[in-house]
Design a protein around this motif. Sequence first.
Motif, PDB file in Angstrom:
ATOM      1  N   ARG A   1     -38.028 -18.042 -14.982  1.00 21.98           N
ATOM      2  CA  ARG A   1     -39.235 -17.990 -15.275  1.00 21.98           C
ATOM      3  C   ARG A   1     -39.447 -17.598 -16.678  1.00 21.98           C
ATOM      4  O   ARG A   1     -40.373 -17.637 -17.266  1.00 21.98           O
ATOM      5  CB  ARG A   1     -39.873 -16.683 -14.368  1.00 21.98           C
ATOM      6  N   GLY A   2     -38.308 -17.262 -17.370  1.00 25.82           N
ATOM      7  CA  GLY A   2     -38.617 -17.129 -18.945  1.00 25.82           C
ATOM      8  C   GLY A   2     -38.872 -15.361 -19.165  1.00 25.82           C
ATOM      9  O   GLY A   2     -39.676 -15.295 -20.213  1.00 25.82           O
ATOM     10  N   LEU A   3     -38.295 -14.600 -18.261  1.00 27.80           N
ATOM     11  CA  LEU A   3     -38.963 -13.209 -18.546  1.00 27.80           C
ATOM     12  C   LEU A   3     -38.289 -12.912 -19.394  1.00 27.80           C
ATOM     13  O   LEU A   3     -38.714 -11.733 -20.343  1.00 27.80           O
ATOM     14  CB  LEU A   3     -38.511 -12.629 -17.189  1.00 27.80           C
ATOM     15  N   SER A   4     -36.833 -13.173 -20.087  1.00 25.09           N
ATOM     16  CA  SER A   4     -36.363 -12.717 -21.227  1.00 25.09           C
ATOM     17  C   SER A   4     -36.392 -13.652 -22.323  1.00 25.09           C
ATOM     18  O   SER A   4     -36.222 -14.895 -22.139  1.00 25.09           O
ATOM     19  CB  SER A   4     -34.720 -12.573 -20.798  1.00 25.09           C
ATOM     20  N   HIS A   5     -36.877 -13.066 -23.717  1.00 24.44           N
ATOM     21  CA  HIS A   5     -37.075 -14.172 -24.619  1.00 24.44           C
ATOM     22  C   HIS A   5     -36.106 -13.852 -25.829  1.00 24.44           C
ATOM     23  O   HIS A   5     -35.479 -14.667 -26.476  1.00 24.44           O
ATOM     24  CB  HIS A   5     -38.633 -13.929 -25.204  1.00 24.44           C
ATOM     25  N   ASN A   6     -36.023 -12.639 -26.418  1.00 25.40           N
ATOM     26  CA  ASN A   6     -35.158 -12.393 -27.148  1.00 25.40           C
ATOM     27  C   ASN A   6     -33.762 -12.512 -27.026  1.00 25.40           C
ATOM     28  O   ASN A   6     -33.269 -12.179 -26.124  1.00 25.40           O
ATOM     29  CB  ASN A   6     -35.484 -11.171 -28.156  1.00 25.40           C
TER      30      ASN A   6
ATOM     31  N   GLY B   1     -25.881 -18.142 -23.147  1.00 23.26           N
ATOM     32  CA  GLY B   1     -27.168 -17.408 -23.295  1.00 23.26           C
ATOM     33  C   GLY B   1     -28.417 -18.315 -23.881  1.00 23.26           C
ATOM     34  O   GLY B   1     -29.541 -17.834 -23.772  1.00 23.26           O
ATOM     35  N   GLN B   2     -27.756 -19.249 -24.854  1.00 27.69           N
ATOM     36  CA  GLN B   2     -28.911 -19.539 -25.680  1.00 27.69           C
ATOM     37  C   GLN B   2     -29.551 -20.894 -24.835  1.00 27.69           C
ATOM     38  O   GLN B   2     -30.774 -21.217 -25.344  1.00 27.69           O
ATOM     39  CB  GLN B   2     -28.231 -20.427 -26.731  1.00 27.69           C
ATOM     40  N   HIS B   3     -29.208 -21.012 -23.764  1.00 30.08           N
ATOM     41  CA  HIS B   3     -29.743 -22.119 -22.762  1.00 30.08           C
ATOM     42  C   HIS B   3     -31.034 -21.671 -22.039  1.00 30.08           C
ATOM     43  O   HIS B   3     -31.745 -22.216 -21.372  1.00 30.08           O
ATOM     44  CB  HIS B   3     -28.901 -22.863 -22.031  1.00 30.08           C
ATOM     45  N   TYR B   4     -31.156 -20.045 -22.079  1.00 25.50           N
ATOM     46  CA  TYR B   4     -32.320 -19.702 -21.330  1.00 25.50           C
ATOM     47  C   TYR B   4     -33.597 -19.759 -21.998  1.00 25.50           C
ATOM     48  O   TYR B   4     -33.581 -19.856 -23.280  1.00 25.50           O
ATOM     49  CB  TYR B   4     -32.015 -18.187 -20.938  1.00 25.50           C
ATOM     50  N   PRO B   5     -34.663 -19.699 -21.503  1.00 23.15           N
ATOM     51  CA  PRO B   5     -34.891 -19.626 -19.950  1.00 23.15           C
ATOM     52  C   PRO B   5     -34.726 -20.782 -18.956  1.00 23.15           C
ATOM     53  O   PRO B   5     -35.573 -21.945 -19.322  1.00 23.15           O
ATOM     54  CB  PRO B   5     -36.155 -18.869 -19.792  1.00 23.15           C
ATOM     55  N   GLY B   6     -34.216 -20.798 -17.892  1.00 27.64           N
ATOM     56  CA  GLY B   6     -34.243 -21.695 -16.935  1.00 27.64           C
ATOM     57  C   GLY B   6     -33.393 -22.813 -16.990  1.00 27.64           C
ATOM     58  O   GLY B   6     -33.243 -23.657 -16.246  1.00 27.64           O
ATOM     59  N   HIS B   7     -32.721 -23.165 -18.314  1.00 28.91           N
ATOM     60  CA  HIS B   7     -31.753 -24.318 -18.478  1.00 28.91           C
ATOM     61  C   HIS B   7     -30.349 -23.892 -18.337  1.00 28.91           C
ATOM     62  O   HIS B   7     -29.542 -24.804 -18.171  1.00 28.91           O
ATOM     63  CB  HIS B   7     -32.084 -25.064 -19.475  1.00 28.91           C
ATOM     64  N   GLY B   8     -29.984 -22.553 -18.143  1.00 26.09           N
ATOM     65  CA  GLY B   8     -28.696 -22.067 -18.371  1.00 26.09           C
ATOM     66  C   GLY B   8     -27.891 -22.164 -16.828  1.00 26.09           C
ATOM     67  O   GLY B   8     -28.956 -21.933 -15.808  1.00 26.09           O
ATOM     68  N   GLN B   9     -26.965 -22.585 -16.745  1.00 26.93           N
ATOM     69  CA  GLN B   9     -26.258 -22.636 -15.362  1.00 26.93           C
ATOM     70  C   GLN B   9     -25.410 -21.367 -15.340  1.00 26.93           C
ATOM     71  O   GLN B   9     -24.912 -20.781 -16.187  1.00 26.93           O
ATOM     72  CB  GLN B   9     -25.410 -23.827 -15.260  1.00 26.93           C
ATOM     73  N   PRO B  10     -25.182 -20.887 -14.017  1.00 28.46           N
ATOM     74  CA  PRO B  10     -24.041 -19.757 -13.842  1.00 28.46           C
ATOM     75  C   PRO B  10     -22.751 -20.256 -14.229  1.00 28.46           C
ATOM     76  O   PRO B  10     -22.295 -21.358 -14.275  1.00 28.46           O
ATOM     77  CB  PRO B  10     -24.222 -19.687 -12.261  1.00 28.46           C
ATOM     78  N   PRO B  11     -21.988 -18.995 -14.295  1.00 35.23           N
ATOM     79  CA  PRO B  11     -20.665 -19.419 -15.030  1.00 35.23           C
ATOM     80  C   PRO B  11     -19.847 -20.030 -14.056  1.00 35.23           C
ATOM     81  O   PRO B  11     -19.924 -19.857 -12.584  1.00 35.23           O
ATOM     82  CB  PRO B  11     -19.991 -18.004 -15.348  1.00 35.23           C
ATOM     83  N   ALA B  12     -19.073 -21.059 -14.288  1.00 33.68           N
ATOM     84  CA  ALA B  12     -18.234 -21.828 -13.113  1.00 33.68           C
ATOM     85  C   ALA B  12     -17.087 -20.794 -12.721  1.00 33.68           C
ATOM     86  O   ALA B  12     -16.646 -20.043 -13.262  1.00 33.68           O
ATOM     87  CB  ALA B  12     -17.583 -22.828 -13.846  1.00 33.68           C
ATOM     88  N   TYR B  13     -16.792 -21.107 -11.352  1.00 39.68           N
ATOM     89  CA  TYR B  13     -15.766 -20.303 -10.637  1.00 39.68           C
ATOM     90  C   TYR B  13     -14.331 -20.692 -11.387  1.00 39.68           C
ATOM     91  O   TYR B  13     -14.332 -21.832 -11.875  1.00 39.68           O
ATOM     92  CB  TYR B  13     -15.686 -20.502  -9.260  1.00 39.68           C
ATOM     93  N   PRO B  14     -13.393 -19.958 -11.294  1.00 40.39           N
ATOM     94  CA  PRO B  14     -12.006 -20.169 -11.628  1.00 40.39           C
ATOM     95  C   PRO B  14     -11.353 -21.436 -11.102  1.00 40.39           C
ATOM     96  O   PRO B  14     -11.762 -21.735  -9.769  1.00 40.39           O
ATOM     97  CB  PRO B  14     -11.125 -18.969 -11.775  1.00 40.39           C
ATOM     98  N   PRO B  15     -10.588 -22.143 -11.565  1.00 34.41           N
ATOM     99  CA  PRO B  15     -10.035 -23.240 -10.852  1.00 34.41           C
ATOM    100  C   PRO B  15      -8.924 -23.054  -9.549  1.00 34.41           C
ATOM    101  O   PRO B  15      -8.953 -21.733  -9.615  1.00 34.41           O
ATOM    102  CB  PRO B  15      -8.996 -23.837 -11.934  1.00 34.41           C
ATOM    103  N   PHE B  16      -9.091 -23.805  -8.856  1.00 37.59           N
ATOM    104  CA  PHE B  16      -8.337 -23.559  -7.568  1.00 37.59           C
ATOM    105  C   PHE B  16      -6.748 -24.115  -7.686  1.00 37.59           C
ATOM    106  O   PHE B  16      -6.234 -24.386  -8.523  1.00 37.59           O
ATOM    107  CB  PHE B  16      -8.941 -24.545  -6.392  1.00 37.59           C
ATOM    108  N   PRO B  17      -6.074 -23.530  -6.727  1.00 39.48           N
ATOM    109  CA  PRO B  17      -4.565 -23.463  -6.608  1.00 39.48           C
ATOM    110  C   PRO B  17      -4.156 -24.971  -7.165  1.00 39.48           C
ATOM    111  O   PRO B  17      -4.492 -25.969  -6.739  1.00 39.48           O
ATOM    112  CB  PRO B  17      -4.354 -23.178  -5.362  1.00 39.48           C
TER     113      PRO B  17
END
Length: 516
Positions: free
Chosen positions: A404-409, A491-507
């Motif tokens: 929603r873009g609640l965080s700006h600075n 953090g620079q891709h917010y608001p709304g465009h950043g993706q969650p951090p990727a999970y670590p690689p698998f075995p």
Amino acid sequence: MADVSTPGSPDPQAATPVENRPENPETPETDAIEATDPVPPYPVTSDAMASAPIPGRRMGWRRWLPVTAVIALIASAAIGMLVFLGYSIGVTGLAIGLTAAILPVPLLASAFAWLDRYEPEPVKYLVFCFAWGAAVATAVALVVNTGAAWLFDKIGLPDALVAVLVAPFIEESMKFLGPLLLFWRRRAEWSGITDGIVYCGLSALGFAMVENVLYLGGHGYAAGADEYGPATGLQNVFLIFIVRILFTGFAHPLFTSMAGIGLGIAARSADRTTRWLAPIAGLLAAMILHGLFNLLPTLSAATGETLIMLYGYLGFMVPFFFAVVGFAIALRSWEGRLAERVLPLYVRTGWFAPPEVASLASLGRRHSARQWAKRVAGPAGHRAMKSFQFAATRLALLRDGMQRGLSHNPRDLAKAATEEQELLAAITGYRSVFAGRDPQTPPAWWDGQNYRITFPDGVVRAIAPPEEPVMPVPVTLAPPPPPPMYYPGYGQHYPGHGQPPAYPPFPQQGGGWPPS
């Protein structure tokens, strides 16, 4: 969709290996992994992990000074109100009025707590709002209303106008001020309109309780006992209880909930104008409703037409009350499904399995999930699942705020990113208490696109998730990377465009776990 209480696991005989594996250069493009490549082990857990604090709820030592000041203010106002009421209506009237006024409080408070089940607010903040309304708001309103009545009498105006012109303004303003202070100092505890209704409703409930003490103990028992004896006083208490508690006990919470709706809208809006105008509009609506409600008996007394009060009550106040209740229930359901709408983003990055998100969609599913966790992991599992659900809901609210873009600075963006990482780490810890504990399910985990399940022949195969998630899924997730693991510019891709951090690689093929 299967119920959460029914443990489900894929049928090895009916399972179909997936040809299109997740894109991972370290994972071979095959349907099966040799048995020497183990399923990620479940982390070692302790009972303390099940009751670990939720990230984002801290109170540093620098905040104790204003907290102490607020407590002192509320305590002083409460003592002053008790002294005033005891002096005005007598100790007996105070005891009888207080007893009668407290009776509906647990029921109404439970109704607000029920509205707040998905993301329960800290009890200390709920108590603060109730105490503010019962002590500070009533003390200030009593002084202002008494002064206004004296002034109106001096200038020749009927004191009945105080209830129409002055009381709605000062009472609604003071009931609103406590939640507004909480909104200002603890913005993170406001997740939407439901929280606004709960906080403001509890403030109004505290105000109504003390006001009812004055009516039941003073205008009821004390007035009747002084004129005709204790029996008449008790009869007056009974009659006033019916009118003020049973018929109009919802009035104060109903009025102030309008202001709470305004604060809730402001809490989830990224528009600066909306943040300012919504609370003001809600407060004005509360004052207007309060004034109209007080106008009904004033007109009835002035004209001698008692039907004015009856028609106004049945024709407007009661339907409006049920409309607001229906709105609150529908809103609660909509906000409760927020996790189901937001968390699939984390499913695609491997932080959640689909059934986990599905199990958060309703209170019934959440209860069933807690019962399942208790069955497979004991009391610690029940506590961990409860914390898991709360942290997941808080994560959904945080991500929704980002979108929603609640965080700006930059400072707010960095704070949101840090809290997101902390919540993900906490969720992983809570999950480890109950995941993999069900003996009826095979070892498995979720890789972001498919389930990877160890079959009876010892081979790990990738299985596509069903259209309807089977709950609870018998999986755990890979251990998270050491924080922080955000990609550059996260953090620079917010608001709304950043993706969650990727999970670590698998075995890796033939390797151990965790990967080195």
